[in-house]
Every structure is written in structure tokens, then in C-alpha cells.
Design a protein around this motif. Structure first.
Motif, short mmCIF file in Angstrom:
data_model
loop_
_atom_site.label_atom_id
_atom_site.label_comp_id
_atom_site.label_asym_id
_atom_site.label_seq_id
_atom_site.Cartn_x
_atom_site.Cartn_y
_atom_site.Cartn_z
N GLU A 38 0.83 -1.21 0.00
CA GLU A 38 0.00 0.00 0.00
C GLU A 38 0.87 1.25 0.00
O GLU A 38 0.60 2.21 -0.74
CB GLU A 38 -0.95 -0.01 1.20
CG GLU A 38 -2.01 -1.08 1.11
CD GLU A 38 -2.82 -1.25 2.39
OE1 GLU A 38 -2.70 -0.42 3.31
OE2 GLU A 38 -3.60 -2.23 2.46
N TRP A 39 1.91 1.28 0.84
CA TRP A 39 2.80 2.44 0.88
C TRP A 39 3.52 2.63 -0.45
O TRP A 39 3.74 3.76 -0.88
CB TRP A 39 3.82 2.29 2.01
CG TRP A 39 3.23 2.23 3.38
CD1 TRP A 39 2.00 2.72 3.77
CD2 TRP A 39 3.80 1.65 4.54
NE1 TRP A 39 1.80 2.47 5.11
CE2 TRP A 39 2.89 1.82 5.60
CE3 TRP A 39 5.02 1.00 4.79
CZ2 TRP A 39 3.15 1.37 6.90
CZ3 TRP A 39 5.28 0.55 6.08
CH2 TRP A 39 4.35 0.74 7.11
N GLU A 42 1.07 4.18 -2.82
CA GLU A 42 0.83 5.58 -2.44
C GLU A 42 2.08 6.44 -2.55
O GLU A 42 2.03 7.64 -2.31
CB GLU A 42 0.31 5.63 -1.00
CG GLU A 42 -1.02 4.95 -0.81
CD GLU A 42 -1.37 4.67 0.66
OE1 GLU A 42 -0.55 4.98 1.55
OE2 GLU A 42 -2.45 4.12 0.90
N LYS A 43 3.22 5.82 -2.89
CA LYS A 43 4.52 6.50 -2.97
C LYS A 43 4.89 7.14 -1.63
O LYS A 43 5.48 8.22 -1.58
CB LYS A 43 4.55 7.53 -4.09
CG LYS A 43 4.26 6.96 -5.46
CD LYS A 43 4.30 8.04 -6.51
CE LYS A 43 3.87 7.49 -7.85
NZ LYS A 43 3.82 8.54 -8.87
N ASP A 44 4.54 6.48 -0.54
CA ASP A 44 4.81 6.99 0.81
C ASP A 44 6.23 6.60 1.24
O ASP A 44 6.43 5.66 2.02
CB ASP A 44 3.77 6.45 1.80
CG ASP A 44 3.80 7.20 3.13
OD1 ASP A 44 4.86 7.77 3.49
OD2 ASP A 44 2.75 7.21 3.81
N TRP A 80 6.04 3.05 -10.64
CA TRP A 80 4.90 3.29 -9.76
C TRP A 80 4.20 1.96 -9.57
O TRP A 80 3.63 1.40 -10.49
CB TRP A 80 3.96 4.32 -10.37
CG TRP A 80 2.72 4.55 -9.56
CD1 TRP A 80 2.52 4.29 -8.23
CD2 TRP A 80 1.49 5.10 -10.04
NE1 TRP A 80 1.25 4.63 -7.85
CE2 TRP A 80 0.60 5.14 -8.95
CE3 TRP A 80 1.06 5.55 -11.27
CZ2 TRP A 80 -0.70 5.61 -9.07
CZ3 TRP A 80 -0.23 6.03 -11.40
CH2 TRP A 80 -1.10 6.06 -10.30
N LYS A 82 1.41 0.55 -8.78
CA LYS A 82 0.02 0.96 -8.65
C LYS A 82 -0.79 0.01 -7.78
O LYS A 82 -1.54 0.44 -6.92
CB LYS A 82 -0.63 1.07 -10.02
CG LYS A 82 -0.16 2.26 -10.83
CD LYS A 82 -0.79 2.30 -12.20
CE LYS A 82 -2.25 2.61 -12.11
NZ LYS A 82 -2.83 2.83 -13.46
#
Length: 150
Positions: A38-39, A42-44, A80, A82
């Protein structure tokens, strides 16, 4: 006779407690891996930077790199991640080390191109203090018929 029964009871209880502890750790690693995907989507990079060990390595189809480059690749969107559809997960715990295998379909954008690939991803975690650090993440290209033995 009574001592034997008590001894057997204690062995059974300790085995069940050990199994329960291992099962809880396995679930913790599964949850951590799910959050990692998930991170990544989200590019966290702040959360990922805390998860990734300083000397962690990442093996992709196009190369191998360290933590700083992986975080930069995610931050800039060169890759990315996704969505990772997780089809199967297996975890093995060895003292303070856990290895997780995910069979996934990864939807990603790589250098501007939308791609979908089947992978088995191997993640190696080590417990450090009260948390876990990701030491290694390796993508292995597989057929969609590939299965992970539990």
C-alpha cells in the motif's frame, strides 16, 4: 506416573504456546507486507524509509539496488507500484528473521508504460527492537500457474 502426565502436559502447553507465538509473528509479517504494498502504491517514501533497513537490497527484472535508489525510484515514479494483487502468501520464521513469499500480479507504470506482471516476491525481514526491518526484496518472474508451497 503422575510426573510423566504432568511432564507431557507441560510439553503440550509449551508447544501450543510456541505455535501460537509463531502464528502471531507470521500474521504480523503478512500484515506488514500488505502495508508495504500500500505504501509503495501511495509512494509513501517516509513510511518505507522507516521499514527498509539501511543496507537493504532490491532485486528487480532490470537490476539490483540499495535503499536510497529504491526510495528515489518510488518517489520520482520511475516505477509506480500501482497495485499488487496478492494471490498467495507463505511465511517462515527463524528466530529473529522472517521470510515471506508473495505470489502477485503487479500493476505498475515503468518509465511511462503501463505493465502487468506475475511475480513471486521474496521478502526478508529481521526483528530489530520492537519492530521489523526489511532486509531484501526480490522479484522473480513466474507463470500464473506457479504455486507457493506452504
Amino acid at each position: 506416573m503422575r510426573a510423566s502426565i504432568i511432564g507431557l502436559f507441560l510439553v503440550l502447553i509449551s508447544t501450543q504456546w510456541s505455535f501460537a507465538q509463531n502464528s502471531a509473528t507470521e500474521q504480523e509479517i503478512k500484515d506488514l507486507s500488505k502495508m508495504k504494498w500500500e505504501w509503495m502504491a501511495e509512494k509513501d517514501v517516509d513510511k518505507l524509509a522507516k521499514l527498509f533497513h539501511e543496507r537493504s537490497k532490491f532485486v528487480h527484472m532490470s537490476g539490483t539496488w540499495k535503499k536510497a535508489e529504491e526510495l528515489d525510484i518510488i518517489k520520482t515514479g520511475r516505477i509506480w507500484y500501482k497495485k499488487a494483487d496478492v494471490h498467495d502468501v507463505a511465511v517462515e520464521v527463524f528466530d529473529d528473521t522472517a521470510i515471506l513469499w508473495n505470489r502477485i500480479t503487479l500493476q505498475a507504470v515503468v518509465r511511462g508504460n503501463e505493465v502487468s506482471n506475475e511475480f513471486t516476491v521474496t521478502e526478508v525481514y529481521q526483528q530489530q527492537g520492537s519492530g521489523w526491518k526489511l532486509l531484501a526484496l526480490t522479484f522473480s518472474s513466474v507463470r500464473d500457474t506457479h504455486t507457493i508451497e506452504h
